[in-house]
Design a protein around this motif. Structure first.
Motif, PDB file in Angstrom:
ATOM      1  N   UNK A  24       0.836  -1.191   0.000  1.00 46.16           N
ATOM      2  CA  UNK A  24       0.000   0.000   0.000  1.00 46.16           C
ATOM      3  C   UNK A  24       0.870   1.240   0.000  1.00 46.16           C
ATOM      4  N   UNK A  25       0.513   2.186  -0.850  1.00 47.40           N
ATOM      5  CA  UNK A  25       1.221   3.464  -0.904  1.00 47.40           C
ATOM      6  C   UNK A  25       0.563   4.434   0.066  1.00 47.40           C
ATOM      7  N   UNK A  26       1.361   4.967   0.972  1.00 46.27           N
ATOM      8  CA  UNK A  26       0.841   5.920   1.948  1.00 46.27           C
ATOM      9  C   UNK A  26       1.039   7.358   1.495  1.00 46.27           C
ATOM     10  N   UNK A  27       1.950   7.594   0.568  1.00 37.60           N
ATOM     11  CA  UNK A  27       2.236   8.965   0.145  1.00 37.60           C
ATOM     12  C   UNK A  27       2.663   9.792   1.338  1.00 37.60           C
ATOM     13  N   UNK A  28       2.085  10.963   1.504  1.00 37.06           N
ATOM     14  CA  UNK A  28       2.469  11.834   2.617  1.00 37.06           C
ATOM     15  C   UNK A  28       1.590  11.611   3.845  1.00 37.06           C
ATOM     16  N   UNK A  29       0.593  10.715   3.723  1.00 40.32           N
ATOM     17  CA  UNK A  29      -0.299  10.476   4.851  1.00 40.32           C
ATOM     18  C   UNK A  29       0.398   9.653   5.912  1.00 40.32           C
ATOM     19  N   UNK A  30       0.202  10.015   7.148  1.00 38.41           N
ATOM     20  CA  UNK A  30       0.840   9.298   8.253  1.00 38.41           C
ATOM     21  C   UNK A  30       0.175   7.937   8.446  1.00 38.41           C
ATOM     22  N   UNK A  31      -1.151   7.889   8.343  1.00 36.38           N
ATOM     23  CA  UNK A  31      -1.884   6.650   8.607  1.00 36.38           C
ATOM     24  C   UNK A  31      -2.672   6.293   7.362  1.00 36.38           C
ATOM     25  N   UNK A  32      -2.371   5.179   6.734  1.00 33.46           N
ATOM     26  CA  UNK A  32      -3.053   4.857   5.478  1.00 33.46           C
ATOM     27  C   UNK A  32      -3.627   3.448   5.502  1.00 33.46           C
ATOM     28  N   UNK A  33      -3.813   2.910   6.672  1.00 31.46           N
ATOM     29  CA  UNK A  33      -4.298   1.535   6.761  1.00 31.46           C
ATOM     30  C   UNK A  33      -5.804   1.486   6.949  1.00 31.46           C
ATOM     31  N   UNK A  34      -6.431   0.406   6.482  1.00 24.69           N
ATOM     32  CA  UNK A  34      -7.867   0.256   6.709  1.00 24.69           C
ATOM     33  C   UNK A  34      -8.086  -0.092   8.178  1.00 24.69           C
ATOM     34  N   UNK A  35      -8.552   0.869   8.957  1.00 23.89           N
ATOM     35  CA  UNK A  35      -8.587   0.643  10.394  1.00 23.89           C
ATOM     36  C   UNK A  35      -9.987   0.717  10.989  1.00 23.89           C
ATOM     37  N   UNK A  36     -10.982   0.952  10.170  1.00 24.63           N
ATOM     38  CA  UNK A  36     -12.305   1.109  10.751  1.00 24.63           C
ATOM     39  C   UNK A  36     -13.051  -0.221  10.816  1.00 24.63           C
ATOM     40  N   UNK A  37     -13.905  -0.334  11.815  1.00 28.80           N
ATOM     41  CA  UNK A  37     -14.741  -1.528  11.939  1.00 28.80           C
ATOM     42  C   UNK A  37     -15.646  -1.667  10.721  1.00 28.80           C
ATOM     43  N   UNK A  38     -16.075  -0.533  10.164  1.00 28.80           N
ATOM     44  CA  UNK A  38     -16.947  -0.575   8.989  1.00 28.80           C
ATOM     45  C   UNK A  38     -16.222  -1.230   7.810  1.00 28.80           C
ATOM     46  N   UNK A  39     -14.967  -0.856   7.596  1.00 34.27           N
ATOM     47  CA  UNK A  39     -14.187  -1.439   6.495  1.00 34.27           C
ATOM     48  C   UNK A  39     -14.039  -2.948   6.690  1.00 34.27           C
ATOM     49  N   UNK A  40     -13.726  -3.362   7.916  1.00 31.89           N
ATOM     50  CA  UNK A  40     -13.583  -4.793   8.190  1.00 31.89           C
ATOM     51  C   UNK A  40     -14.908  -5.522   7.996  1.00 31.89           C
ATOM     52  N   UNK A  41     -15.997  -4.911   8.436  1.00 34.35           N
ATOM     53  CA  UNK A  41     -17.302  -5.558   8.281  1.00 34.35           C
ATOM     54  C   UNK A  41     -17.678  -5.668   6.803  1.00 34.35           C
ATOM     55  N   UNK A  42     -17.403  -4.621   6.019  1.00 37.57           N
ATOM     56  CA  UNK A  42     -17.702  -4.680   4.591  1.00 37.57           C
ATOM     57  C   UNK A  42     -16.856  -5.762   3.901  1.00 37.57           C
ATOM     58  N   UNK A  43     -15.606  -5.914   4.326  1.00 32.96           N
ATOM     59  CA  UNK A  43     -14.751  -6.974   3.777  1.00 32.96           C
ATOM     60  C   UNK A  43     -15.312  -8.345   4.153  1.00 32.96           C
ATOM     61  N   UNK A  44     -15.789  -8.467   5.377  1.00 34.68           N
ATOM     62  CA  UNK A  44     -16.397  -9.726   5.844  1.00 34.68           C
ATOM     63  C   UNK A  44     -17.638 -10.061   5.008  1.00 34.68           C
ATOM     64  N   UNK A  45     -18.461  -9.051   4.746  1.00 34.74           N
ATOM     65  CA  UNK A  45     -19.653  -9.259   3.916  1.00 34.74           C
ATOM     66  C   UNK A  45     -19.270  -9.643   2.484  1.00 34.74           C
ATOM     67  N   UNK A  46     -18.205  -9.039   1.957  1.00 35.40           N
ATOM     68  CA  UNK A  46     -17.758  -9.349   0.597  1.00 35.40           C
ATOM     69  C   UNK A  46     -17.292 -10.801   0.491  1.00 35.40           C
ATOM     70  N   UNK A  47     -16.564 -11.277   1.503  1.00 34.81           N
ATOM     71  CA  UNK A  47     -16.117 -12.679   1.515  1.00 34.81           C
ATOM     72  C   UNK A  47     -17.332 -13.602   1.567  1.00 34.81           C
ATOM     73  N   UNK A  48     -18.266 -13.301   2.462  1.00 30.13           N
ATOM     74  CA  UNK A  48     -19.462 -14.138   2.610  1.00 30.13           C
ATOM     75  C   UNK A  48     -20.267 -14.176   1.311  1.00 30.13           C
ATOM     76  N   UNK A  49     -20.441 -13.019   0.689  1.00 24.95           N
ATOM     77  CA  UNK A  49     -21.188 -12.951  -0.565  1.00 24.95           C
ATOM     78  C   UNK A  49     -20.482 -13.753  -1.662  1.00 24.95           C
ATOM     79  N   UNK A  50     -19.162 -13.621  -1.739  1.00 28.35           N
ATOM     80  CA  UNK A  50     -18.367 -14.329  -2.744  1.00 28.35           C
ATOM     81  C   UNK A  50     -18.523 -15.843  -2.609  1.00 28.35           C
TER      82      UNK A  50
END
Length: 136
Positions: A24-50
């Motif tokens: 992952x490219x962070x560029x000039x941003x200090x924090x560039x990681x997917x850190x929200x519960x919403x992002x993790x939940x959406x990823x979980x839903x995507x796996x389940x749907x797949x």
């Protein structure tokens, strides 16, 4: 994406896991990681749907390591791990399906909402057969 979960077809739980290493490219941003519960939940839903299984049978985790890079961009390695425990899929079929979850860099960017530059699929893939995708 509106598929109903398949019925349980196996007598015992099948455990399936896949791990992707995302550069992952962070560029000039200090924090560039997917850190929200919403992002993790959406990823979980995507796996389940797949996999056409209930999301309750899916767990996802994200971890990271800083990389030293000679490139101008500050790069971080994110490890996206999907774990499934289900009676709805046979082991080999489920593992093959799960391995196809992240089809390209664009999908990974949408899934985790980060600037993914390169993807390497880790896990039970034999050495030399890893699928690597890069953003040019």
């Amino acid at each position: 994406s509106g598929r109903c979960p398949g019925a349980a077809s196996e007598a015992t739980d099948t455990s399936i896991m896949a791990v992707w290493k995302l550069e992952v490219s962070c560029g000039s941003r200090v924090w560039c990681l997917p850190d929200s519960n919403r992002t993790l939940h959406m990823a979980r839903l995507a796996v389940a749907s797949h996999l056409a299984i209930p999301f309750q049978e899916v767990q996802v985790r994200i971890s990271f390591t800083k990389t030293s890079s000679r490139r101008l961009l500050d790069l971080t390695n994110i490890y996206f791990k999907a774990m499934v425990n289900t009676r709805r899929l046979k082991q080999a079929h489920g593992a093959r399906l799960l391995g196809m979850l992240i089809a390209n860099v664009e999908f990974a960017r949408e899934l985790l909402d980060v600037d993914v530059r390169r993807i390497e699929i880790l896990g039970d893939v034999p050495a030399g057969q890893q699928r690597i995708m890069e953003m040019n």
